[in-house]
Design a protein around this motif. Sequence first.
Motif: not given
Length: 577
Positions: A76-79, A188-209
Amino acid sequence: MKLRTKIFLTFSILATVPLLLFTVFCYQRYTQTTYERMDVISSHLFENARNAANDTLDTIRQTAGTFNFYYNDGTSIISDLKEFKDSDSPPDTYEYFKMSQSFKRTCQNLLYSDQDIYGIYIFTPSGYIFDCTNDENGTIQSSYDFQNADWYQDTLDLDGALYVSGNAVHDCFTGGKQTIFFSQCLKDIYTHEVVGVLMLDCNSQMLDLSAVNTMPEVTLLTIDNTNTNDVLYTNYNELPSGFVNDGGNVQRTDLNLSPLRLTMVMDYTNLAKEFNVTAVLIIIICAVCITGYIIFAYIISRYMVHPVEHLSHKMSSQSGHTLIQSTRYLNRTDEIGTLYNEYNAMVESLNAAVKQDYQDKLVLLDAQMKSLEARINSHFLFNTLEAINSIAELEDNESIATMSLALGNMFRYTLKTQSELVTVQDELDHVNDYVTIQRIRFDNRFHLELDIPAEYLNNKVLKLILQPLVENALYHGLNYCTTGDTINIRAYAENNCLMIDVYDNGQGMAIETLTKLQSSLMEEASFTELGHRNKQSIGLKNIHSRIELYYGKGYGLTVTSSQSEWINVRIRLPILK
């Protein structure tokens, strides 16, 4: 209240009150139904907005969950990120390149399937950054120190929960666009250590109702972060200026991604206007029905009451000693016909009785006149005038009756010796009797105007001071009604004195004559006997002297004039109740 009015009001009330009550009931029931319908519309719109917002957030959550997915071979990407978590032993360049290519292959499918995501980034504890973007908002600044950024620390503190940024231009991106980004710790699902921080940069209008807001003119939708008070979406700027936010129609709910909250405010005031057509139609129908009922009630009341009104008017308009019969409704066989026929019979009987009484009175009057010939005294004149008045009334000669009655009143008032002081009302009555005679004499070519407030009518004044002034105004001012046509009497208070003006718009007075008269009024008054009356009492000097002798210095007459325009005689008296 007239009979026609009573019947009209009775029919109107009986017809309109039930209709009004029914209309009020229908209007209230319709209004209640309208608000219930608005509640249903509001709830349905709010439910759609919540579902739409939750669907968008679920997509983001699913995208973030992709990076926690393990393939069938256990990779996986985490591994793969485990090799980049230790800053003391970073991998070689080839490993970084291989990881970057694998990361981009995974992310490109995600970017292609979700157009609202501008870029996907992973920040490793060792300082490496893996990115995959569609170039809508550039990429991460080369000198950006993410490890000291507040969002990075907040993401770590959330321990795997999604962090939501504000809707703003973030300085970490080179594109300079207004966006919303989501971040999450990758562990890591085994050690529960943080291997990274994921960021999703999204359109400001994604929540447009706006797509689900079917009533944008009366509905305010807002998505905000309850922790930071950041507003991620609102249509406030799109609302019309007449939007009413009274706080009474507000719905709130937490979204699937904490701490985001959806708030909806619906303007019931303006929304209700869209339903007002039916309400107005109900009122118009009611108004038309009430108008019809009123017209019907008027016609019915007029038909029923008009014969009675005609007879009442016939009876009240009778004048003189000869009563006139009616020719209407005599052929009717109902109660109205009986009433009119009986009235005519009564009139015929009364006419006969009046004629006989008239003849008897003439005989009696002749006898009385013969008996009075031997007993003429101070009351002879006005008694004679009263007899003339009675005869004039019997003969229906209104002018002679009016003149004799007015003249009799004047002589009776003149001979009254109980007191020298009378009320202003008594003086005005005396003036009116005089004017009544003169109007007949001059064929109503002049008129008298009175401007006397009611508060002064009971004030005590000296007797016989107004009528001589009116007589002078008629003869000398109006010149026997050849110059001017108005005499005005006005009363008012000034400096604790009662002022009475007798004004005419006649020929005025020459300056020499006015000066001579004013000098005469300034001469010392001579005292003979209080209340004495002689042939000169109608003169201005005599009136002035009487007032001055009775009340003292400072009271009396003042004469002003404008030649060929007007004369004003002002009486100054103390205020006596």
